[in-house]
Each structure stands twice: as C-alpha cells, then as structure tokens.
Design a protein around this motif. Structure first.
Motif, PDB file in Angstrom:
ATOM      1  N   THR A 181       0.876  -1.321  -0.095  1.00 17.39           N
ATOM      2  CA  THR A 181       0.081   0.003  -0.028  1.00 17.39           C
ATOM      3  C   THR A 181       0.892   1.217   0.066  1.00 17.39           C
ATOM      4  OG1 THR A 181      -0.303   0.091   2.330  1.00 17.39           O
ATOM      5  CG2 THR A 181      -1.849  -0.902   1.319  1.00 17.39           C
ATOM      6  N   ILE A 182       0.395   2.407  -0.466  1.00 16.09           N
ATOM      7  CA  ILE A 182       1.183   3.873  -0.558  1.00 16.09           C
ATOM      8  C   ILE A 182       1.341   3.867   1.051  1.00 16.09           C
ATOM      9  CG2 ILE A 182       0.803   6.150  -0.974  1.00 16.09           C
ATOM     10  CD1 ILE A 182       0.924   4.260  -3.541  1.00 16.09           C
ATOM     11  N   PHE A 183       0.586   3.468   1.992  1.00 12.07           N
ATOM     12  CA  PHE A 183       0.856   3.846   3.392  1.00 12.07           C
ATOM     13  C   PHE A 183       2.062   3.443   3.529  1.00 12.07           C
ATOM     14  CE2 PHE A 183       0.386   3.850   7.862  1.00 12.07           C
ATOM     15  CZ  PHE A 183      -0.203   4.806   8.227  1.00 12.07           C
ATOM     16  N   VAL A 184       2.545   2.371   3.186  1.00  5.30           N
ATOM     17  CA  VAL A 184       4.164   1.450   3.684  1.00  5.30           C
ATOM     18  C   VAL A 184       4.965   1.941   2.527  1.00  5.30           C
ATOM     19  CG1 VAL A 184       5.232  -0.618   3.798  1.00  5.30           C
ATOM     20  CG2 VAL A 184       2.808  -0.165   4.989  1.00  5.30           C
ATOM     21  N   ALA A 185       4.623   2.203   1.283  1.00  5.35           N
ATOM     22  CA  ALA A 185       5.441   2.124   0.029  1.00  5.35           C
ATOM     23  C   ALA A 185       6.754   3.476   0.196  1.00  5.35           C
ATOM     24  CB  ALA A 185       4.829   2.524  -1.039  1.00  5.35           C
ATOM     25  N   GLU A 186       6.413   4.478   0.694  1.00  2.00           N
ATOM     26  CA  GLU A 186       7.433   5.638   0.731  1.00  2.00           C
ATOM     27  C   GLU A 186       8.338   5.109   1.966  1.00  2.00           C
ATOM     28  OE1 GLU A 186       7.980   7.858  -1.214  1.00  2.00           O
ATOM     29  OE2 GLU A 186       6.214   7.395  -2.567  1.00  2.00           O
ATOM     30  N   VAL A 187       8.099   4.417   2.796  1.00  2.00           N
ATOM     31  CA  VAL A 187       9.162   3.857   3.810  1.00  2.00           C
ATOM     32  C   VAL A 187      10.170   3.477   2.987  1.00  2.00           C
ATOM     33  CG1 VAL A 187       9.672   2.482   5.943  1.00  2.00           C
ATOM     34  CG2 VAL A 187       7.372   3.681   5.368  1.00  2.00           C
ATOM     35  N   ALA A 188      10.449   2.474   2.295  1.00  2.00           N
ATOM     36  CA  ALA A 188      11.359   2.003   1.592  1.00  2.00           C
ATOM     37  C   ALA A 188      12.169   2.982   0.785  1.00  2.00           C
ATOM     38  CB  ALA A 188      10.974   0.739   0.594  1.00  2.00           C
ATOM     39  N   SER A 189      11.600   3.875   0.114  1.00  2.00           N
ATOM     40  CA  SER A 189      12.299   4.962  -0.760  1.00  2.00           C
ATOM     41  C   SER A 189      13.174   5.934   0.378  1.00  2.00           C
ATOM     42  CB  SER A 189      11.545   5.631  -1.431  1.00  2.00           C
ATOM     43  OG  SER A 189      10.449   6.192  -0.898  1.00  2.00           O
ATOM     44  N   THR A 190      12.417   6.590   1.355  1.00  2.00           N
ATOM     45  CA  THR A 190      13.329   7.520   2.193  1.00  2.00           C
ATOM     46  C   THR A 190      14.141   6.700   3.103  1.00  2.00           C
ATOM     47  OG1 THR A 190      11.113   7.208   3.593  1.00  2.00           O
ATOM     48  CG2 THR A 190      11.204   8.869   2.170  1.00  2.00           C
ATOM     49  N   THR A 191      14.030   5.277   3.608  1.00  2.00           N
ATOM     50  CA  THR A 191      14.863   4.695   4.260  1.00  2.00           C
ATOM     51  C   THR A 191      16.194   4.515   3.219  1.00  2.00           C
ATOM     52  OG1 THR A 191      13.582   3.487   5.475  1.00  2.00           O
ATOM     53  CG2 THR A 191      15.714   2.585   5.491  1.00  2.00           C
ATOM     54  N   ASN A 192      16.363   4.536   1.925  1.00  3.04           N
ATOM     55  CA  ASN A 192      17.338   4.465   1.223  1.00  3.04           C
ATOM     56  C   ASN A 192      18.160   5.673   1.043  1.00  3.04           C
ATOM     57  OD1 ASN A 192      17.047   1.562   0.821  1.00  3.04           O
ATOM     58  ND2 ASN A 192      17.393   1.782  -1.414  1.00  3.04           N
ATOM     59  N   GLU A 193      17.318   6.677   1.042  1.00  2.00           N
ATOM     60  CA  GLU A 193      17.871   8.094   1.020  1.00  2.00           C
ATOM     61  C   GLU A 193      18.724   8.330   2.503  1.00  2.00           C
ATOM     62  OE1 GLU A 193      15.880  11.536  -0.646  1.00  2.00           O
ATOM     63  OE2 GLU A 193      14.179  10.390  -0.790  1.00  2.00           O
ATOM     64  N   ARG A 194      18.023   7.943   3.487  1.00  2.00           N
ATOM     65  CA  ARG A 194      18.864   8.187   4.743  1.00  2.00           C
ATOM     66  C   ARG A 194      20.115   7.414   4.965  1.00  2.00           C
ATOM     67  NH1 ARG A 194      16.780   9.416   9.537  1.00  2.00           N
ATOM     68  NH2 ARG A 194      18.808   9.848   9.943  1.00  2.00           N
ATOM     69  N   PHE A 195      20.194   6.172   4.183  1.00  3.01           N
ATOM     70  CA  PHE A 195      21.546   5.223   4.119  1.00  3.01           C
ATOM     71  C   PHE A 195      22.445   6.240   3.430  1.00  3.01           C
ATOM     72  CE2 PHE A 195      19.066   1.341   5.504  1.00  3.01           C
ATOM     73  CZ  PHE A 195      20.057   0.885   6.583  1.00  3.01           C
ATOM     74  N   LEU A 196      22.098   6.730   2.163  1.00  4.63           N
ATOM     75  CA  LEU A 196      22.818   7.404   1.212  1.00  4.63           C
ATOM     76  C   LEU A 196      23.280   8.595   2.046  1.00  4.63           C
ATOM     77  CD1 LEU A 196      24.397   7.804  -1.360  1.00  4.63           C
ATOM     78  CD2 LEU A 196      22.120   9.007  -2.426  1.00  4.63           C
ATOM     79  N   LEU A 197      22.620   9.301   2.590  1.00  2.19           N
ATOM     80  CA  LEU A 197      23.025  10.613   3.270  1.00  2.19           C
ATOM     81  C   LEU A 197      24.154  10.278   4.366  1.00  2.19           C
ATOM     82  CD1 LEU A 197      22.863  13.595   4.178  1.00  2.19           C
ATOM     83  CD2 LEU A 197      20.872  12.781   5.682  1.00  2.19           C
ATOM     84  N   ASN A 198      23.737   9.277   5.275  1.00  2.16           N
ATOM     85  CA  ASN A 198      24.803   8.836   6.315  1.00  2.16           C
ATOM     86  C   ASN A 198      26.250   8.298   5.734  1.00  2.16           C
ATOM     87  OD1 ASN A 198      25.015   8.038   9.105  1.00  2.16           O
ATOM     88  ND2 ASN A 198      25.266   5.819   8.185  1.00  2.16           N
ATOM     89  N   GLN A 199      25.873   7.595   4.699  1.00  5.86           N
ATOM     90  CA  GLN A 199      27.188   7.249   3.838  1.00  5.86           C
ATOM     91  C   GLN A 199      28.218   8.439   3.447  1.00  5.86           C
ATOM     92  OE1 GLN A 199      28.683   4.231   3.088  1.00  5.86           O
ATOM     93  NE2 GLN A 199      30.183   4.814   1.350  1.00  5.86           N
ATOM     94  N   LEU A 200      27.385   9.322   2.887  1.00 13.02           N
ATOM     95  CA  LEU A 200      28.297  10.493   2.240  1.00 13.02           C
ATOM     96  C   LEU A 200      28.740  11.504   3.475  1.00 13.02           C
ATOM     97  CD1 LEU A 200      25.740  11.377  -0.432  1.00 13.02           C
ATOM     98  CD2 LEU A 200      27.818  10.428  -0.859  1.00 13.02           C
ATOM     99  N   LEU A 201      27.895  11.519   4.470  1.00  9.97           N
ATOM    100  CA  LEU A 201      28.429  12.317   5.546  1.00  9.97           C
ATOM    101  C   LEU A 201      29.658  11.646   6.335  1.00  9.97           C
ATOM    102  CD1 LEU A 201      25.054  13.682   7.251  1.00  9.97           C
ATOM    103  CD2 LEU A 201      26.779  14.898   5.856  1.00  9.97           C
TER     104      LEU A 201
END
Length: 635
Positions: free
Chosen positions: A441-461
């Motif tokens: 469902t959309i209610f869960v779908a954006e969790v996966a996308s924003t979590t991957n963004e957080r992993f990328l930000l963490n890696q870059l910082l």
C-alpha cells in the motif's frame, strides 16, 4: 475485489558494494543527445520481458478480456462452497497478472514518448476495458458477504489453498458495513467515470488551456513561465526581484481563473462526501482511510504534532535568510541554493554510491539490488517527448521498472536512491508474496524509498570532509523534511478543513479556500516568512488535491516511519541492530499481507504515538544545528 493496477505503486509525484562494473565506454556522463535512439541501450528500458511486441500485447488484451467474461459467469456460484470461492479468487489472480502486463506495456512506452498518439490510443483501450471490468465484477463482494463469516472462516480453515486469500477475505468482512447490495454496488460503479470528471477538468484547465505569461527579467531576456521554466527561475536565479516577478506572473495564471478551480475542487469534495454517505461513513476522512484500516487518529496525531513542532522549520528559514543576505524572506526564496557547487554525480558513479550505502542491509539485499541495476529496467536519461520526474512501476512476474531523468546533480543521485528503494520493495514483495498480497500500500511504500535516502546521506556524511559539500548534503536532507514532511502535512491540514466545509453544508468558494490556505501558511511559517497575499491561491495548482484526496499525509507518515526504522538499525548493540534490520527486511517482503499500520508496528513503528512523529521534528532540529556548524567553516 480490487483491480490491481489501480493499487499499483507508481511514485514521483520520488544501494552493495561497488561490485557493479560500470562500462565507462558507454556513458560516463550524461549524454549530450536528447534523441532517444542515440542513447546507449543499457540506459533505456527493455520492454521485451513484458511482451515481445505489440502483437503479443494485443493477444494479451484478448486473453484478459476472455478471462473477464469467464469471471462474470461465476456470478451466483460462491455459496456452493470453498471450491467455488477458490476458483473465483484464482481466476481473478490470473486476470490481475495480465492487467499488470497489458497496462504497463503501453503506459511505460507512452511515458518515454508522450508524442506518440498510436501508443496513447492503445493505452486508452486499457482504461476502457478496466472500467468495463469494474462494472462486470461489482457483484462479487456483495455475494461473498452473504455467506456468514463463521461459515467462511470454516471454509478457509479446511481449504489450505484459500490461505493466501485469508487477509483479503477478512478485509471484505471488516468493511461489510460499507458494502451495498448488488444494485447499490452496480449503481456506484456507474458513477466511476463521472467521479473522474473533476480530475479531468483540472488537468485540462491547468495544462491544456492555461495561458502562461511572458516576463522580462533583469538580464533583458523574455521567458514564458511554464511549470518547468518557473521552477528553473526559482532554483537558479539569484536576483530576488526576478524571483518575485516570476512568482507574481506564474501564480497569476492560476488566480485569474480561481473561481473555476474552486468549482472544480468543489466537485472533488462533493464526490468524496457523496461516496462517504453512500457507503455509510460519518465523514470523508473515515471513508478515505478505511480501505487500509488506518485509524483517523494517525492523521490527527500527525497534524497536531507538526503544528506544535514548526520551530525547527522556522529556524531553518531564518538561517536561509541570513545566508542569502535578504532583508525579507518569501516562499519563492525557498529553492535557491545557499551555496553554488560544481560537483557532479554521473549515473555510473551514482550507482556505485547507492550500492555502497545500503551494504548494512546485507549481502542478499545487495545482490538483488545489483541484479536489478543491470536488468535493463531503468530508463536513465531525458529524451525528447519523455515525461518529467521519476517513478517506480511494478510488473508482477517481471519486476520493477524505474523511470529517471538523471542530470548528474546531487538531487539526481538521491532520486536514484529513492526510486531504488521503491524498486527493492517491489522485488522483495513480489518474491515473498503470492500475487493477491504482492502490491504494498502507499501507506508503507514511501518507507522503503526514504530509508534508502537516509542510508545514502549517512554514507556521504561519513566519507565527505569538505564543509561546503557537507553543508549541501545536510541542506538536501533538511529540504527533504521540509518538502516530504512539513509541506505534505500542511496540505493534509488543508484537505481536512476543505472537506469539512461540504460535510457541514458550508459554501466552497475561491474566497473561502484562499482564507484557509493563507492562514495555514501563517500558522506553519510564523514570522520567519513574509507571506505574500498572492500565495493564498496556491491551492489552485496542487495536483494531489484534485487527483488523490487524503493521499499526501502518507508521505509524512512514511517519512516518520523511515526515521524510526533507520535509527533502530543504526543504534544499540549489534544484536539490536541486526534484529531491527531483519524486521525491516521482513516489512519489505510483506507486500500487503496485513493492515499497513500493523505491518509497521511489527517492524517497530507505532504511528498512533506522538513520539514517532516528534522524532522527525527533533531530527530536523539536529540537522539545522549541524548546518549552522558547517556554515561557520565555509569561507
């Protein structure tokens, strides 16, 4: 019973080691050409896994239509026993799997060449058949619900093959109070196309018929302020007077027909209220949230917590004002970069970075991600006629297809991470779930996308030391919170208030809607922003208000969920982190096998609790503090 393509996860509009060996001879940087045929094949979609050609697609359409006709013949059979119920569900699965393919094949090709009218016509054929099937299957739910629940529970218990359908069947009984009899459901099905009319009217008025103005900027150049041009001015023009002129002209294209937009939006509100009353809901919010069993308290908790947590937002705005050296700060100043950079992120480099960033999710996740990146199902670069933005589109039995318009910017890097998260959600759900529960469902779908963004930000910082680059990374993260969290909650707040107008029999006029929106801007931004009076017309141009009411709040709840999940996966003992990661991966593989709020609770997120939402407010505050530290180091 739902038509699966209507619940497909398609998103705008929105990581493994550098094991991926990029072929630098193909395209190390964005190609100069915008001619699609000249872009190397590895950077364009391969449609053959869906259908080999249009003849095969046409055969698929005929097969699907034949199966639809056969399904209609099952009417009246369900009460005969569990075998009949199983037959109906399995028949619907066969149709649903075909729906994915016949829908995506023209839709994806249309999106990479919107000028091709032949493909557009084929896509319209799909929509017509889907509408026909909605009417032809309107008998199913009422007939199913005439079987006593105790009887159905017994049938499921004694028929193992019905187990995959247990959750869906239980959902029908949960919603039983809102299902009409055969005649009522059929009547409502006839209203489907009518209900789509306000959306179609908005699209025509805001795209086909809108007259965008021309303005002359301070450099003497005259430009026409279309959607893209307007955003370009806000993002690249450092002359505040030019941004102000662009804003006044652009919003004027909408405000000049505000009464028409109000009439169209009133049609949306009245449709939603009609549906809510017809299905015996007390209000439009309950009706909108019931499909996914989301408690209304979730949205109210979200709005209340954010309304009382606007201080970090206002603090960020004041930091922007200071760094830009502005005497007064306006909303049209919100997109201009605080620092300029020459840094570029080619697509091949971006792939390596996102793959490296998600290594904490384990070797299996990384290997599957690498395989997807090499699958020919990512359309990378802009070309003439291609639609803008980015999304992930699943095709059950084939896998996800991701559309990008990669332009070597930091934003494009994070877009790849975002859509890659969606794609891996599809990969794991398709792999772990039977078809009937495979689409999250959309209610869960954006969790996966924003979590991957957080992993990328963490890696870059962790790997970047230059203060300016670190500042820009932090700014990207903060801007994501502003756009995905604060702005979407403001939109949800507006929708709540607007829908209450029709529920209470109040007039819906441009003046009333202007008043609601203007007050919201002042409530959320306080004295940090000079709120220009013309911004009260912003509601006229927000597509989500017309296309998908009560949708945008889910961006914010998903953002809050990903913040909690990321924290759990990166703090505590090794055992605690490992357990949190396993819960997260289980969530990604769960598709739609339970109510989404319960799925998130199993993963460790409770959106009914204020502290879950407050965590994002606290994170925003911490990021702004870090920005202030890095800004002080930049000379």
């Amino acid at each position: 019973m739902k038509l699966h393509p209507r619940s497909m996860v398609v998103n705008t509009l929105v990581g493994v080691m550098s094991l991926l060996a990029a072929d630098s001879a193909l395209a190390a940087a964005k190609p100069e050409t915008r001619v699609r045929a000249e872009i190397p094949a590895p950077y364009r979609w391969d449609f053959s896994p869906i259908y080999s050609n249009w003849d095969a697609w046409d055969a698929g359409m005929k097969e699907m239509e034949a199966k639809m006709d056969a399904f209609a013949q099952l009417k009246g059979s369900l009460a005969s026993g569990p075998a009949a119920v199983l037959k109906a569900y399995q028949a619907f699965d066969e149709i649903g799997i075909l729906q994915y393919r016949v829908y995506r094949y023209p839709q994806l090709q249309r999106d990479v060449d919107t000028r091709n009218q032949d493909i557009a016509g084929k896509f319209q054929r799909v929509g017509a058949i889907f509408a026909k099937f909605g009417t032809a299957t309107s008998w199913f739910t009422p007939e199913l619900l005439r079987i006593p629940k105790a009887t159905m529970d017994g049938w499921i218990a004694q028929t193992p093959a019905l187990a995959p359908y247990r959750f869906g069947i239980q959902e029908h009984y949960r919603q039983q109070a809102h299902v009409l009899d055969d005649k009522g459901e059929k009547l409502l099905s006839y209203a489907t196309r009518l209900g789509e009319s306000p959306t179609a009217a908005f699209q025509e008025l805001s795209t086909s018929d809108i007259k965008f103005p021309k303005v002359t900027l301070s450099d003497g150049k005259e430009i026409t302020l279309g959607h893209g041009t307007y955003q370009t001015v806000l993002q690249t023009n450092y002359n505040q007077a030019d941004r102000a002129k662009a804003f006044d002209a652009y919003i004027g294209a909408f405000s000049s027909t505000a009464n028409t937009y109000a009439a169209i939006y009133n049609g949306v509100l009245q449709r939603d209220w009609f549906t809510a009353q017809a299905r015996n809901f007390p209000n439009t919010l309950d009706a909108a949230l019931d499909a996914n069993a989301v408690p209304p308290a979730v949205l109210h908790n979200l709005v209340d917590t954010v309304r009382s947590g606007t201080a970090p937002l206002q603090r960020y705005i004041k930091l922007r004002k200071k760094l830009l050296g502005l005497q007064s700060y306006h909303l049209y100043d919100g997109s201009i970069p605080l620092f300029k950079t020459d840094a570029t992120y080619t697509y091949d480099d971006s792939k390596k970075l996102v793959l490296e960033s998600i290594a904490p999710l384990g070797a299996d996740y990384s290997a599957k991600y690498k395989s997807f990146l090499n699958s020919g199902r990512i359309d990378v670069y802009e070309n003439e006629g291609k639609r803008s933005g980015a999304y992930n589109a699943g095709v059950y039995g084939v896998g996800p297809y991701v559309l990008l318009n990669h332009n070597d910017t930091l934003g494009a890097l994070f877009t790849l991470a975002h859509e890659g998260g969606h794609a891996m959600h599809s990969v794991l759900s398709f792999e772990k779930q039977p078809f009937v529960t495979s689409a999250p469902t959309i209610f869960v779908a954006e969790v996966a996308s924003t979590t991957n963004e957080r992993f990328l930000l963490n890696q870059l910082l962790q790997t970047r030391t230059d203060p300016k680059e670190r500042f820009l990374l932090l700014q990207h993260a903060v801007d994501s919170i502003v756009g995905t969290f604060y702005t979407q909650v403001l939109f949800a707040d507006y929708e709540l208030q607007a829908h209450k107008l029709v529920e209470q029999g109040q007039p819906v006029t441009a003046g009333v809607l202007n008043g609601i929106y203007l007050k919201l801007l002042k409530d959320y931004y306080g004295d940090a922003v000079t709120v220009d009076d013309a911004y009260k017309f912003t509601w006229t141009r927000i597509p989500h208000f017309y296309n998908s009411p009560y949708y945008v709040y889910q961006y914010a709840t998903c953002f809050a969920s990903s913040a909690k999940l990321f924290k759990d996966m990166n703090t505590g003992t090794p055992a605690q982190r490992a357990a949190a990661t396993e819960r997260y991966l289980t969530l990604l593989g769960s598709g739609a096998n339970d109510e989404p709020v319960k799925q998130l609770q199993k993963a460790g997120v409770d959106l009914t609790q204020r502290e879950t939402v407050q965590a994002v407010v606290d994170q925003m505050n911490e990021l702004v503090t870090q920005m202030e530290v890095e800004a002080a180091k930049i000379r």
